[in-house]
Design an enzyme around this catalytic site. Structure first.
Site, mmCIF file in Angstrom:
data_model
loop_
_atom_site.group_PDB
_atom_site.id
_atom_site.type_symbol
_atom_site.label_atom_id
_atom_site.label_comp_id
_atom_site.label_asym_id
_atom_site.label_seq_id
_atom_site.Cartn_x
_atom_site.Cartn_y
_atom_site.Cartn_z
ATOM 1 N N GLU A 336 3.664 -10.918 -2.630
ATOM 2 C CA GLU A 336 3.395 -12.154 -3.362
ATOM 3 C C GLU A 336 2.889 -11.930 -4.776
ATOM 4 O OE1 GLU A 336 0.033 -11.906 -0.166
ATOM 5 O OE2 GLU A 336 2.135 -11.329 -0.364
ATOM 6 N N GLN A 337 2.329 -10.764 -5.066
ATOM 7 C CA GLN A 337 1.857 -10.484 -6.424
ATOM 8 C C GLN A 337 2.995 -10.401 -7.436
ATOM 9 O OE1 GLN A 337 0.338 -9.475 -3.743
ATOM 10 N NE2 GLN A 337 -1.857 -9.311 -4.072
#
Length: 539
Positions: A336-337
């Site tokens: 998700e980063q």
């Protein structure tokens, strides 16, 4: 908070950025400011010198006090770094965070009612910065409905002193949405690798972009002060235009930290930032234990060509197993980063990947997730109740926070929750095709009712998601009435080791089967399991 477009006194620096020491820059932060801080766990793109200097200044002088702190992810190392530098009574009046797990002292202060505390989904937080930058009133999204972020449940509030309701339920186009309002930013801390003399900033040695650009734009357009930490300074105009992530028009102050590390574990690993492709044979091996059994069984749910997300904890072991088996090319792992491809790192530097094929800004990764781009995700759990609800965010007087969990679990087509059956002393030893349960853990993870709803089984059923819960001894799916037991491990007694360990009755499938014995050996899974992944024989 102000109405978008309302004039606020500007803190901008005119005539180009100032190059200051950390102490000089921190002196520009005023009591009562709203401060946005970029970064992620394990030192990932963390403006560590700025954070630690702010904490030291307050400890020495009591100034600046009464801050509102805003951060998207967990920032810290679980050992006193990151946001824990700011864990001083009086420094913060309010903290709005996407995750708390990397800063245990700040988490304790939430339970102690030392300040107002909110937890909103990581994706919503990152996207909210874009909304602020664009002068819009806030973020409208479906993410968080039916969870603790929903104002009809807890509204993301974490303790007794937090009373203001920030999140609203809105009806639009015939359906419900959650509205997360804008936050007016007075100052922000961001980080890059190189700044030129005009304040243009690149991130080429960072292992992620996160939402550094969005934070800078949001702060700049709120009339706030943008303070950037970098490792190097280059001559004006010498940075290739395509390497500039944050243009100098959005930067007021630059602070140089010559000791800036890529992460807390690496001064610099070029495979994290895409400068080289590291041979995966050099990755640390994953020893056979109860955690590896979970990761192996979970891996069987991936299909050839899937776009995959991995959560932190046992779930991140799925990537290690896939790399060991040589299956990493069958699907695309994402984090998700903002990372696409490669092998996500495990442990405290979760959010980093070895050999990524693309590094995106975090808000755009969540756009992809929220719109249904994920075929499957593997996530951890702290508590599961009989209805199938999952809690990872607040339990046993601990505030961990949701991180990207709400966005991801709510929007992936298939969700596989991965974890040991219980915790605190569990010793379940795999070997020779069976599981030897030598001692139970002291803390049951299957409960009658979760302490906080981070994942809503009811909402998942309405959305038609496929949900599994994988442990070392049993596999459940989400049935019409809650948990449905579908598999148990070889060597495990159904009644004694599974049903008697649950807080109440659950449905047992009439087609209950035994987990494959090859999961419990110290040998590669091999070609037969590769066909399972490619052909979907477990589906």
């Amino acid at each position: 908070m102000t109405t978008p477009g309302t004039a606020r006194p500007s803190r901008r620096v005119r005539g180009g950025p100032l190059f200051l020491s950390a102490d000089e820059a921190i002196a520009m932060v005023q009591p009562g400011d709203t401060l946005a801080i970029g970064g992620s766990g394990g030192g990932l793109v963390e403006p560590d010198l700025l954070i630690s200097t702010l904490g030291r200044r307050f400890a020495e002088t009591g100034d600046p006090s009464g801050l509102t702190l805003v951060h998207t992810t967990g920032i810290g190392d679980r050992a006193g770094g990151g946001m824990d530098h700011l864990a001083h009574p009086g420094l913060a009046r309010r903290v709005i965070a996407g995750n708390w797990g990397m800063a245990p002292r700040m988490s304790e202060m939430v339970i102690e009612n030392q300040f107002e505390a909110y937890n909103f989904p990581q994706g919503a937080m990152s996207q909210l910065f874009r909304e602020i930058a664009g002068g819009r009133p806030g973020l409208l999204t479906h993410v968080g409905l039916g969870t603790f972020c929903d104002p009809r449940i807890e509204g993301g509030r974490l303790n007794d002193v937090t009373t203001e309701e920030l999140v609203q339920v809105v009806e639009l186009a015939g359906r419900e949405w959650l509205f997360y309002p804008r936050i007016d930013l007075d100052v922000c801390f961001i980080r890059g690798t190189i700044a030129d003399e005009n304040g243009n900033i690149s991130l080429e040695q960072e292992a992620a972009n996160l939402e550094m650009l969005s934070i800078a734009q949001a702060t700049r357009n709120s009339g706030g002060l943008v303070i950037a930490q970098v490792k190097y300074v280059a001559r004006a105009g010498s940075l290739p235009p395509r390497s500039v992530e944050i243009p100098g028009i959005c930067v007021d102050v630059v602070v140089v930290n010559k000791d800036q590390r890529q992460t807390i574990t690496h001064d610099y690993n070029p495979a994290f930032s895409g400068q080289i492709k590291q041979a995966l044979s050099h990755l640390d091996p994953f020893p056979l234990d109860q955690r590896k059994v979970v990761a192996r069984r979970a891996l069987a749910e991936i299909r050839d060509g899937d776009v995959v997300n991995l959560g932190v904890g046992i779930a991140d072991g799925v990537a290690s197993v896939a790399a060991e088996e040589g299956w990493s090319d069958l699907f695309t792992l994402t984090v998700e980063q903002g990372l696409v491809g490669g092998v996500p790192a495990r442990g405290v530097i979760f959010g980093v990947a070895t050999n990524p094929i693309a590094v995106m800004d975090q808000p755009y990764q969540f756009d992809f997730y929220d719109g249904g781009g994920l075929d499957i995700t593997f996530l951890g759990f702290a508590q599961i109740d009989r209805r199938g609800n999952v809690n990872v965010s607040k339990f046993s007087k601990r505030v961990v926070g949701t991180g990207g969990f709400v966005n991801i679990s709510q929007n992936a087509s298939t969700v596989v929750f991965c974890g040991t059956f219980n915790a605190g002393g569990l010793n379940a030893v795999p070997g020779e095709g069976t599981l030897d349960l030598r001692s139970e853990g002291r803390h049951g993870k299957f409960v009658d009712e979760v302490e906080q709803i981070t994942f809503s089984a009811e909402q998942a059923q309405l959305r038609g998601q496929r949900i599994l819960y994988v442990t070392e001894r049993a596999v459940f799916t989400l049935g019409d009435s809650g948990l449905l037991l579908i598999e148990i491990a070889p060597g495990i007694d159904l009644q004694r080791d599974v049903l008697d360990q649950l807080p109440g009755p659950v449905e047992v499938s009439p087609n209950l089967r035994t987990m494959d014995a090859s999961l419990f050996t110290d040998q590669p899974l091999g070609e037969e399991w590769r066909r399972v992944v490619i052909e979907g024989e477990h589906a």
